[in-house]
Design a protein around this motif. Structure first.
Motif, PDB file in Angstrom:
ATOM      1  N   ARG A   1      18.732  -2.571 -20.237  1.00 46.06           N
ATOM      2  CA  ARG A   1      20.098  -2.799 -19.787  1.00 46.06           C
ATOM      3  C   ARG A   1      20.370  -4.304 -19.720  1.00 46.06           C
ATOM      4  O   ARG A   1      19.489  -5.117 -19.514  1.00 46.06           O
ATOM      5  N   GLU A   2      21.647  -4.610 -19.840  1.00 50.47           N
ATOM      6  CA  GLU A   2      21.989  -6.026 -19.923  1.00 50.47           C
ATOM      7  C   GLU A   2      21.823  -6.771 -18.602  1.00 50.47           C
ATOM      8  O   GLU A   2      21.668  -7.985 -18.601  1.00 50.47           O
ATOM      9  N   PHE A   3      21.825  -6.049 -17.481  1.00 51.46           N
ATOM     10  CA  PHE A   3      21.642  -6.797 -16.230  1.00 51.46           C
ATOM     11  C   PHE A   3      20.238  -7.374 -16.133  1.00 51.46           C
ATOM     12  O   PHE A   3      20.024  -8.408 -15.498  1.00 51.46           O
TER      13      PHE A   3
ATOM     14  N   LEU B   1      18.576  -8.431 -18.817  1.00 48.81           N
ATOM     15  CA  LEU B   1      18.676  -9.590 -19.695  1.00 48.81           C
ATOM     16  C   LEU B   1      19.373 -10.741 -18.966  1.00 48.81           C
ATOM     17  O   LEU B   1      18.945 -11.903 -19.038  1.00 48.81           O
ATOM     18  N   ALA B   2      20.429 -10.386 -18.241  1.00 46.92           N
ATOM     19  CA  ALA B   2      21.179 -11.404 -17.511  1.00 46.92           C
ATOM     20  C   ALA B   2      20.278 -12.097 -16.493  1.00 46.92           C
ATOM     21  O   ALA B   2      20.304 -13.319 -16.358  1.00 46.92           O
ATOM     22  N   ALA B   3      19.469 -11.319 -15.790  1.00 40.80           N
ATOM     23  CA  ALA B   3      18.566 -11.908 -14.797  1.00 40.80           C
ATOM     24  C   ALA B   3      17.594 -12.867 -15.473  1.00 40.80           C
ATOM     25  O   ALA B   3      17.304 -13.951 -14.964  1.00 40.80           O
ATOM     26  N   ARG B   4      17.091 -12.483 -16.646  1.00 44.21           N
ATOM     27  CA  ARG B   4      16.174 -13.365 -17.373  1.00 44.21           C
ATOM     28  C   ARG B   4      16.870 -14.668 -17.752  1.00 44.21           C
ATOM     29  O   ARG B   4      16.306 -15.740 -17.607  1.00 44.21           O
ATOM     30  N   THR B   5      18.098 -14.537 -18.256  1.00 42.78           N
ATOM     31  CA  THR B   5      18.781 -15.755 -18.682  1.00 42.78           C
ATOM     32  C   THR B   5      19.171 -16.624 -17.491  1.00 42.78           C
ATOM     33  O   THR B   5      19.444 -17.795 -17.646  1.00 42.78           O
ATOM     34  N   LEU B   6      19.193 -16.036 -16.309  1.00 39.84           N
ATOM     35  CA  LEU B   6      19.470 -16.840 -15.118  1.00 39.84           C
ATOM     36  C   LEU B   6      18.230 -17.594 -14.678  1.00 39.84           C
ATOM     37  O   LEU B   6      18.271 -18.402 -13.763  1.00 39.84           O
ATOM     38  N   GLY B   7      17.102 -17.299 -15.301  1.00 38.56           N
ATOM     39  CA  GLY B   7      15.871 -17.999 -14.954  1.00 38.56           C
ATOM     40  C   GLY B   7      15.017 -17.245 -13.950  1.00 38.56           C
ATOM     41  O   GLY B   7      14.134 -17.825 -13.332  1.00 38.56           O
ATOM     42  N   ALA B   8      15.278 -15.955 -13.763  1.00 35.82           N
ATOM     43  CA  ALA B   8      14.450 -15.170 -12.845  1.00 35.82           C
ATOM     44  C   ALA B   8      13.081 -14.930 -13.468  1.00 35.82           C
ATOM     45  O   ALA B   8      12.975 -14.729 -14.681  1.00 35.82           O
TER      46      ALA B   8
ATOM     47  N   GLU C   1      15.164  -6.195  -9.719  1.00 31.35           N
ATOM     48  CA  GLU C   1      16.190  -5.596 -10.576  1.00 31.35           C
ATOM     49  C   GLU C   1      15.801  -4.191 -11.047  1.00 31.35           C
ATOM     50  O   GLU C   1      16.584  -3.266 -10.964  1.00 31.35           O
TER      51      GLU C   1
ATOM     52  N   ARG D   1      12.516 -22.115 -18.475  1.00 39.76           N
ATOM     53  CA  ARG D   1      13.239 -21.687 -17.275  1.00 39.76           C
ATOM     54  C   ARG D   1      14.120 -22.819 -16.748  1.00 39.76           C
ATOM     55  O   ARG D   1      15.227 -22.592 -16.272  1.00 39.76           O
TER      56      ARG D   1
ATOM     57  N   ARG E   1      17.396 -22.901 -18.535  1.00 42.37           N
ATOM     58  CA  ARG E   1      18.267 -21.733 -18.382  1.00 42.37           C
ATOM     59  C   ARG E   1      19.596 -21.999 -17.667  1.00 42.37           C
ATOM     60  O   ARG E   1      20.632 -21.527 -18.132  1.00 42.37           O
TER      61      ARG E   1
ATOM     62  N   GLN F   1      24.518 -20.035 -20.141  1.00 42.42           N
ATOM     63  CA  GLN F   1      24.627 -18.686 -19.594  1.00 42.42           C
ATOM     64  C   GLN F   1      25.307 -17.782 -20.606  1.00 42.42           C
ATOM     65  O   GLN F   1      25.910 -18.246 -21.569  1.00 42.42           O
TER      66      GLN F   1
ATOM     67  N   PHE G   1      27.779 -10.438 -21.494  1.00 48.52           N
ATOM     68  CA  PHE G   1      27.456  -9.387 -22.460  1.00 48.52           C
ATOM     69  C   PHE G   1      28.631  -8.446 -22.690  1.00 48.52           C
ATOM     70  O   PHE G   1      29.614  -8.449 -21.955  1.00 48.52           O
TER      71      PHE G   1
ATOM     72  N   SER H   1      26.901  -2.041 -17.772  1.00 47.87           N
ATOM     73  CA  SER H   1      25.461  -2.200 -17.916  1.00 47.87           C
ATOM     74  C   SER H   1      24.998  -3.611 -17.548  1.00 47.87           C
ATOM     75  O   SER H   1      23.825  -3.845 -17.307  1.00 47.87           O
ATOM     76  N   SER H   2      25.929  -4.556 -17.483  1.00 46.22           N
ATOM     77  CA  SER H   2      25.561  -5.937 -17.169  1.00 46.22           C
ATOM     78  C   SER H   2      25.270  -6.139 -15.692  1.00 46.22           C
ATOM     79  O   SER H   2      24.758  -7.186 -15.308  1.00 46.22           O
TER      80      SER H   2
ATOM     81  N   ASN I   1      23.579  -4.715 -12.078  1.00 45.25           N
ATOM     82  CA  ASN I   1      22.605  -3.788 -11.516  1.00 45.25           C
ATOM     83  C   ASN I   1      23.324  -2.793 -10.603  1.00 45.25           C
ATOM     84  O   ASN I   1      23.918  -3.179  -9.599  1.00 45.25           O
TER      85      ASN I   1
ATOM     86  N   GLN J   1      22.756 -14.011  -6.806  1.00 43.41           N
ATOM     87  CA  GLN J   1      21.415 -13.963  -7.395  1.00 43.41           C
ATOM     88  C   GLN J   1      20.990 -15.275  -8.073  1.00 43.41           C
ATOM     89  O   GLN J   1      19.910 -15.782  -7.787  1.00 43.41           O
TER      90      GLN J   1
ATOM     91  N   ILE K   1      17.755 -17.545  -6.995  1.00 46.08           N
ATOM     92  CA  ILE K   1      16.650 -17.854  -7.904  1.00 46.08           C
ATOM     93  C   ILE K   1      16.366 -19.352  -7.892  1.00 46.08           C
ATOM     94  O   ILE K   1      15.218 -19.780  -7.896  1.00 46.08           O
ATOM     95  N   TRP K   2      17.421 -20.133  -7.857  1.00 48.03           N
ATOM     96  CA  TRP K   2      17.257 -21.588  -7.943  1.00 48.03           C
ATOM     97  C   TRP K   2      17.299 -22.253  -6.572  1.00 48.03           C
ATOM     98  O   TRP K   2      17.377 -23.480  -6.481  1.00 48.03           O
TER      99      TRP K   2
END
Lengths: 392, 314, 337
Positions: free
Chosen positions: B202-204, B206-213, B222, C94, C97, C101, C104, C109-110, C112, C123, C127-128
């Motif tokens: 799911r894209e969320f 992917l989104a978390a990964r691109t946020l640097g998680a 997630e 990282r 990143r 940004q 999608f 689905s983008s 959670n 979020q 993270i940061w």
């Protein structure tokens, strides 16, 4: 496209006899389809009336939750067995489809009226060869022999522009591309030479160049076979150049119905106008600000008492909020619309001017609100009305 | 400001597949955004769920409070006046051929069964969940290995394996629990892996990964919250399976030690009396097992349907 | 099309993003490879929006993901503000990143489904470790307000309580939380109704101005791309065909594929009857075995034997207008006007 001039394998004439071109082929009168859900009665299609002549093309245009797909399925009687009420009548070539038994309907479906769906992958059976799926209906409905049916099927594939049709008959759907699959579903729809084809978003899942090919194909076949066509779509562009008439649906009702040139020449319903204006135009310069429709479509369980579009309308007046306008003729040439203050008329423009001058009803402030993904999702509709109203 | 409305799982009348079909039809009118109808429609829990929950509550309550309830000791106390006697006012469920009180043994046996069931599945839930998550998230060779091991373990006749381990290590509550726990790992792992595969694309995510998680964060913050529901559903069913297995082992004489009350050993005891007019010795523990297993299955199924994770997962 | 070459590249010192010879291939089993993106070069200046347009399978989304390093490039270079990011891994990647940004296609689905909107938007800040809880909440409220949602009602809800358009707003808020310089939008409006699409397109323009964004806007709809872009690149089967400012591209499309795409667009005006197709016979070939030479030659009405053997390079066809074709069309398109 191959012209089907020599057709030895053409099926025998169908039972209802040739349509009288002077009489309507399809007459839908007060059709309403309501779904009983946990939240109440969802009025998905709510009093739709129109008629279609033999060979005519009608575009049915609407957004998510407008009821256009349910309308298409209601005409065919393809509705879930329970918790659905369908009222009104659907007369096809003089026969009342709503009064027919499921068994009688089965003779009409596929043979007299065929349907093409949005996703060719799910409307084709993945475990059956293409040839079997095309020949099934002619063998069933017309009692064709296996050999004759196969010859006819090959001819149909050729007709819809599939190269090497004889070989493709033995393919499975997954061996074909999306465009080819949609051609196959069209071939299946054509198999019994129906008098009416209902195409529900037939090109939405396809790329733009393939979409153009499929729409061209449908148009050519329709002209050569003299079929009537109902083209259900969300895209005004798809129907603009290819239909005789257009019906615009909003919240389960037809809000405007007119011959295509008349509709585009003079849009009368504020929703039709707003819908067209929200589409980015190729002719506009880059970064042209798009016009949006404020608010969101109504909850179909509890639609507004007056005009369904009133809460989002730029021309709205007090009367619109309490009284439901009828679909009435105006401007001649069969142009009908459901509005007290039609766009482009004196009273309509006066209403617009009044609203723009200040005392604007709620609608104007909600310039960026967003529409729900469907009416079913609007459980938080009362709270959500304000969601989009901040910002610009 | 309108108060945010929380999904109320109980406020609406029950639904049917036709209604869901209707929802799909209504929602599908378009090119519009996808409708997650499973989330959109709220459904009341069916009656069978509540009946099961009540049964289960009674059994759990009895097992937990057994020591404080006015029951006779199932092992020490025996009634020499009533050997293999049928149900009576004094012995509600009758007595065994040794004169022990069947009700006492059933209640204490519930405790044994629940302890083994819960701890074994907890073991399976933890390790199986972890393996499934990691395999489904990272894919690659690790997934290939884990999946192969899962398939082998699932293909192996579980009861035979359990019998072998228990007879090798000697019967004790701990050995039985760990053995059955190991057998629960592949079942949970498979479900966790399948659900992870579904959500990891799911894209969320992917989104978390691109946020640097970090991967760890993505997996546990997630993916896990989504995967834990099908895992829980299958675990409830696993508890039922483990309880049956535990009774089976005891019935075969390879279960918990003889001095620990157990439904399985009680049934074994009753087996010899079946043709001597003392069917109650078998009947009551069997009924208790049946009701417990049925209840767990019903609740597990309801949860699985509720969260719509059945498709392609199990 | 099937064009390669770096002719369209401009001053590397100005460009925020410079993509050179980008190649992405996936193994497809039995030794075969999917040629998803093949030798693509373009750049984006700060504050610019580059539209990346093409049909399914043209590699536009893969290009976006390769820039984000979600799909790892098998060759070429991607420089963000002069820094090479192809080949960076782990912590180094990282650290890059927050600069880039992505939004999608599927708004539902983008997000959670099990988290609340307030947490979803917070979020990236968590993270940061940006700010304390209070500062984060303030930032989330600001972002939600900026994308047109009411923070008070939205923060406590879960994604399924929102419409598709609203979910896309939430995605945008989340993507902007770290104040990226580059925003890649991958078909952000394809799943939305037209009236909602207009709202989201307007919002993206507003956000671009408000947060000083540089954007790559990936879409299949040429009218949508034209509306938001400062430059438009057309892709076909993993290659760039043509790149030009939108007005120039739509008025004078030089590549036969661009012309075919433009002529296929349904125009919402019945007085414009659908034109005869400009040679888009057949369908896109398999990316497992793309045609030799020019990749469009199998469907091109202007193809010659040269197209079969020699791959066309990107050459100038006007001011900022580059085309990869041996036989570019010079007369204006039938579409404009």
């Amino acid at each position: 496209m191959n012209s089907p001039s020599t057709r030895s394998s053409r099926p025998a004439p169908v039972s209802l006899g040739p349509p009288d071109p002077t009489l309507p082929l399809l007459e839908v009168d007060g059709l309403a389809t309501h779904f009983l859900t946990e939240r109440g009665m969802v009025k998905a299609v709510d009093g739709v009336t129109f008629s279609l002549r033999p060979g005519q093309t009608l575009g049915v245009v609407g957004e998510s939750g407008s009821g256009k797909t349910i309308l298409a399925r209601s005409i065919m009687g393809l509705l879930p067995p329970r918790n659905v009420t369908r009222t009104g009548t659907v007369r096809f070539a003089g026969h009342d489809l709503t009064a027919m038994s499921e068994r009688e309907l089965a003779h009409v479906r596929g043979r007299e009226i065929a349907m093409i769906f949005q996703d060719p992958m799910t409307s084709l059976n993945p475990v059956l060869r293409v040839g079997r799926q095309i020949t099934e209906s002619v063998r069933h409905h017309l009692g064709m022999s296996a050999k004759a049916a196969r010859a006819w099927g090959t001819e149909l594939l050729d007709m819809v522009g599939i190269p090497a049709p004889g070989l493709r008959m033995d393919d499975y759907p997954h061996e074909l591309s999306g465009g080819m699959r949609q051609r196959v579903t069209i071939a299946i729809a054509l198999a019994c030479e129906p008098k009416l084809i209902i195409a529900d978003e037939p090109t939405t899942a396809l790329d733009v160049t393939v979409q153009a090919q499929i729409l061209d194909l449908l148009q050519e076949l329709q002209a050569s076979q003299g079929m009537a066509l109902i083209l259900v779509t969300h895209d005004l562009g798809v129907v603009a150049g290819r239909t005789d008439d257009i019906a615009v649906m909003y919240a389960g009702k037809i809000v405007e119905h007119a011959p295509t040139p008349a509709l585009f020449a003079q849009m009368r319903h504020p929703y039709t106008e707003a819908l067209l204006r929200s589409i980015p135009k190729l002719d506009d310069a880059s970064h042209t600000r798009l016009e949006t429709i404020p608010g969101r479509p109504p909850d179909l369980v509890a639609p507004p008492p007056g005009c369904r579009f009133a809460p989002r309308c730029m021309l709205v007046q007090d009367r619109c909020r309490t009284e439901l306008p009828e679909l009435t003729a105006g401007g001649g040439s069969g142009h009908r619309y459901r509005c007290f203050y039609p766009v482009g008329t004196e009273i309509g423009e006066a209403a617009r001017a009044r609203n723009e001058a200040g005392a604007t009803p709620a609608a104007a402030s909600a310039s960026t609100a967003s529409a729900p993904r469907s009416s079913m999702a609007s459980r938080v509709s009362t709270a959500s009305e304000s969601d989009g109203s901040r910002g610009h | 400001m309108p108060v945010p409305q929380q999904p109320d799982l109980t406020a609406l009348p029950s639904s049917s597949s036709a209604q869901r079909a209707a929802a799909v039809l209504v929602g599908s009118g378009t090119s519009g955004a996808t409708v997650d109808d499973g989330q959109v429609l709220r459904r009341r829990l069916p009656l069978s769920f509540w009946i099961s929950a009540v049964f289960l509550a009674i059994i759990v309550l009895a097992a937990v409070t057994a020591d404080w309830l006015p029951f006779v000791d199932p092992v020490e106390d025996y009634d020499p006046q009533a050997l293999a006697a049928g149900p009576s006012g004094e012995h509600l469920f009758g007595t065994t051929s040794n004169g022990n009180d069947v009700l006492s043994i059933v209640v204490q046996g519930a405790r044994t069964s629940l302890i083994v069931g819960l701890f074994a599945v907890a073991l399976g839930f933890f390790f199986g969940g972890l393996l499934g998550l990691v395999a489904g998230y990272f894919r690659g060779w690790f997934d290939t290995v884990i999946s192969a091991v899962i398939d082998i373990l699932l293909a192996f006749p579980a009861l035979v394996l359990a019998l072998a381990i228990v007879s090798f290590k000697g019967p004790s509550l701990t050995v039985v629990t760990i053995t059955l726990g190991i057998l629960a790992i592949p079942a949970v792992a498979r479900v966790a892996r399948a659900a992870t595969l579904q959500y990891a694309s799911r894209e969320f995510v992917l989104a978390a990964r691109t946020l640097g998680a970090s991967h760890k964060r993505v997996i546990f913050r997630e993916v896990l919250p989504n995967v834990v529901i099908p895992m829980a559903a299958v675990s409830l069913v696993a508890v039922a399976v483990v309880m049956v297995a535990e009774s089976g082992l005891a019935f075969l004489g390879a279960g918990v030690p003889a001095d620990t009350p157990s439904w399985g050993s009680l049934m074994k005891l009753g087996q010899g009396q079946l043709d001597k007019g003392a069917a109650h010795i078998c009947l009551f523990p069997a009924a208790a097992l049946f009701i417990t297993v049925y209840s767990l299955n019903t609740i597990g199924d309801t949860l699985r349907q509720r969260f719509d994770v059945g498709r392609g997962v199990l | 099309m099937a064009g390669s070459g770096t002719a369209p590249l401009r001053d590397p010192d100005v460009a925020l993003l410079r993509v050179e010879h980008l190649t992405v291939e996936f193994p497809a089993g039995r030794g075969r490879r999917v040629h998803a993106v093949s030798d693509v070069s373009f750049d984006v200046y700060p504050g610019e929006t580059l539209g990346l347009v093409g049909e399914s399978g043209c590699g536009k989304s893969t290009t976006g993901r390769a820039i984000m390093q979600i799909s790892r490039p098998t060759g070429g270079s991607v420089k963000l503000a002069g820094r090479e990011i192809v080949g960076t891994t782990g912590e180094a990647l990282r650290q890059i990143r927050p600069e880039m940004q992505m939004i999608f296609q599927d708004p539902i689905s983008s997000l959670n489904p099990r988290r609340r909107v307030g947490d979803i938007v917070a979020q990236p800040l968590e993270i940061w470790h940006r700010g304390d809880a209070e500062a984060r909440t303030a930032k989330v409220r600001e972002l939600l307000g900026a994308v047109g949602l009411d923070p008070d009602t939205a923060m406590g809800r879960r994604p399924h309580q929102f419409s598709g358009g609203q979910c896309q707003r939430i995605s945008i808020a989340r993507a902007l939380a770290l104040e990226p310089t580059l925003l890649i939008c991958d078909e952000p409006v394809s799943a939305l109704d037209v009236s909602v699409q207009a709202q989201i397109l307007n919002l993206l323009e507003d956000m671009k101005a408000r947060y000083g964004l540089t954007m790559i806007f990936i879409a299949h709809d040429l009218a949508v791309v034209k509306n938001v872009s400062d430059r438009v690149a057309v892709m076909y089967l993993g290659k760039l065909c043509e790149i030009a400012p939108p007005d120039e591209l739509y008025r004078n499309p030089a590549h036969p594929y661009t012309r075919a795409l433009l002529s296929a667009i349904p125009i919402p005006d019945p007085t414009v009857r659908p034109r005869r197709r400009e040679g888009v016979a057949g369908e896109i070939p398999s990316p497992l075995a793309p045609p030799s030479g020019c990749r469009f030659r199998t469907r091109c009405p202007r193809t010659t034997s040269r197209c079969e053997t020699e791959e066309p390079a990107m050459t100038a066809a006007g001011d900022g207008h580059f085309v990869a074709c041996h036989h570019p069309v010079v007369e204006p398109a039938p579409v404009a006007g």
